[in-house]
Design a protein around this motif. Structure first.
Motif, short mmCIF file in Angstrom:
data_model
loop_
_atom_site.label_atom_id
_atom_site.label_comp_id
_atom_site.label_asym_id
_atom_site.label_seq_id
_atom_site.Cartn_x
_atom_site.Cartn_y
_atom_site.Cartn_z
N GLY A 1 -34.18 -18.13 24.38
CA GLY A 1 -34.12 -16.82 25.01
C GLY A 1 -34.62 -16.96 26.43
N ARG A 2 -34.78 -15.83 27.11
CA ARG A 2 -35.12 -15.89 28.53
C ARG A 2 -36.50 -16.48 28.77
N ASN A 3 -37.45 -16.25 27.85
CA ASN A 3 -38.79 -16.79 28.04
C ASN A 3 -38.82 -18.30 27.83
N GLN A 4 -38.07 -18.78 26.84
CA GLN A 4 -38.01 -20.22 26.63
C GLN A 4 -37.30 -20.90 27.81
N ALA A 5 -36.25 -20.25 28.33
CA ALA A 5 -35.56 -20.79 29.50
C ALA A 5 -36.49 -20.83 30.71
N LEU A 6 -37.22 -19.74 30.94
CA LEU A 6 -38.14 -19.70 32.08
C LEU A 6 -39.27 -20.71 31.91
#
Length: 367
Positions: free
Chosen positions: A280-285
């Motif tokens: 998700g976006r947090n894992q990507a960031l």
């Protein structure tokens, strides 16, 4: 104290401060005693528990995400649905909310408890639109990496209950709306695509209040960091951009930070490839930031969604440091498969449902 565990504990303090039950309980008083409780969103169950503990048993409908509706009294009607892409249960939840509102008598008082996630968890479509239309819209919006405000504006175009539509069906005397904000600016017209917003014209008494927000979470995290002797170097909401741009802007600040803590909030966006991997976006960031701080010593970052979930995964985000990045992570980042790499690196942050949702939170510490 282990630095990784300290960073997680500071991050968790921010999340705990905006727990739906605690935040809702803090603002309730006996002058608000409702005839009906409606709760919708990821924090719906926690908010409803606070209201029921305060006011005692009364008719209650909770519409929330899968596995988020536990520990409620047996007489509470609970509808769990899909997030982030709606399903048939989302239509059941939206229709149930509207039908309860419509059936309330002229002298009644409704307590409407709203939190993030309501956009996909509850929907009642305008005539001529189908679940397939809604699924395609949500999938497209997620893939395009639009911010939450733009996404919710598009969702409202198909809805009978968003953008003030739900309360337009209320013919009672009083409506109280309490909301946990997961959007920039804490705008009730944007939270849950405006499912708790007041209609343009109405004849009932109304009061609205934001009971928890990203600012509250950041403040609590910063407070614990200070109490543990860590100077708080910054506390800001600045994550509202593509995750790669966020990472490139934060990278130099993190690499150069002196001993202390930095706290950031907001909600980055991700443009997905045609066949995305896991994450998700947090894992990507988190993985993009791991690249930025690669080789930095004594620096630990916790990057997580305050609701305890990140995209279609059971992780909230990840915990990374200067040793997390590896060459093979580049392919994972490009293929939107950050979760797979972080899992193998034992870097995932798994909290389970938190009972709240105030966007995302980063805690960085260097001792």
């Amino acid at each position: 104290m282990d630095q990784r565990q300290q960073a997680i504990r500071i991050w968790q303090a921010g999340v705990d401060a905006v727990d739906g039950q605690t935040a809702t309980k803090a603002v309730l008083d006996d002058t608000q005693t409702p005839d009906q409780i409606l709760a919708v969103g990821k924090a719906a169950a926690a908010m409803a528990r606070a209201a029921l503990d305060h006011f005692g048993p009364r008719p209650t409908l909770v519409v929330t995400k899968d596995d988020h509706g536990s520990d409620l009294p047996e007489d509470v009607r609970v509808i769990e649905a899909s997030h982030p892409v709606p399903d048939t249960r989302s239509l059941e939840g939206g229709r149930a909310l509207r039908e309860v509102i419509e059936a309330m008598p002229a002298d009644s008082h409704v307590l409407l408890l709203v939190s993030g996630g309501a956009s996909s968890l509850a929907e009642d479509l305008l005539s001529g639109h189908t679940l397939s239309d809604l699924e395609k819209l949500n999938s497209r919006l997620l893939a395009e990496g639009l911010d939450i405000t733009a996404m919710n504006a598009e969702r409202r175009k198909l809805s009978r209950i968003k953008g003030g539509g739900l309360l337009s069906h209320f013919k009672g005397a009083r409506a109280t709306v309490l909301a946990i904000s997961d959007v920039p600016g804490d705008d009730l017209a944007v939270i849950g695509s405006g499912i708790g917003a007041l209609p343009d014209s109405h004849s009932f008494q109304a009061s609205t209040q934001i009971v928890a927000s990203n600012a509250h979470a950041r403040s609590a995290a910063a407070e614990l960091a200070r109490s543990e002797g860590l100077p708080v170097l910054t506390d800001e909401e600045c994550l509202h951009d593509d995750f790669l741009r966020v990472a490139s802007e934060l990278g130099p600040r993190l690499r150069d930070m002196p001993p202390g803590a930095m706290v950031f909030g907001g909600e980055p966006t991700v443009v997905l490839p045609e066949n995305p991997g896991r994450g998700g976006r947090n894992q990507a960031l988190a993985l993009a930031l791991a690249r930025e701080i690669s080789g930095s010593s004594d620096l630990t970052l916790v990057v997580g969604g305050t609701d305890g979930t990140d995209g279609p995964t059971n992780a909230a985000g990840a915990v990374v440091d200067g040793a997390t990045w590896r060459d093979e992570a580049e392919e994972a980042l490009q293929n939107a498969d950050s979760g797979s790499f972080l899992d193998k690196a034992n870097a995932l942050l798994v909290t389970g449902p938190t009972g709240t949702n105030v966007m995302d939170l980063i805690v960085a510490i260097r001792r």
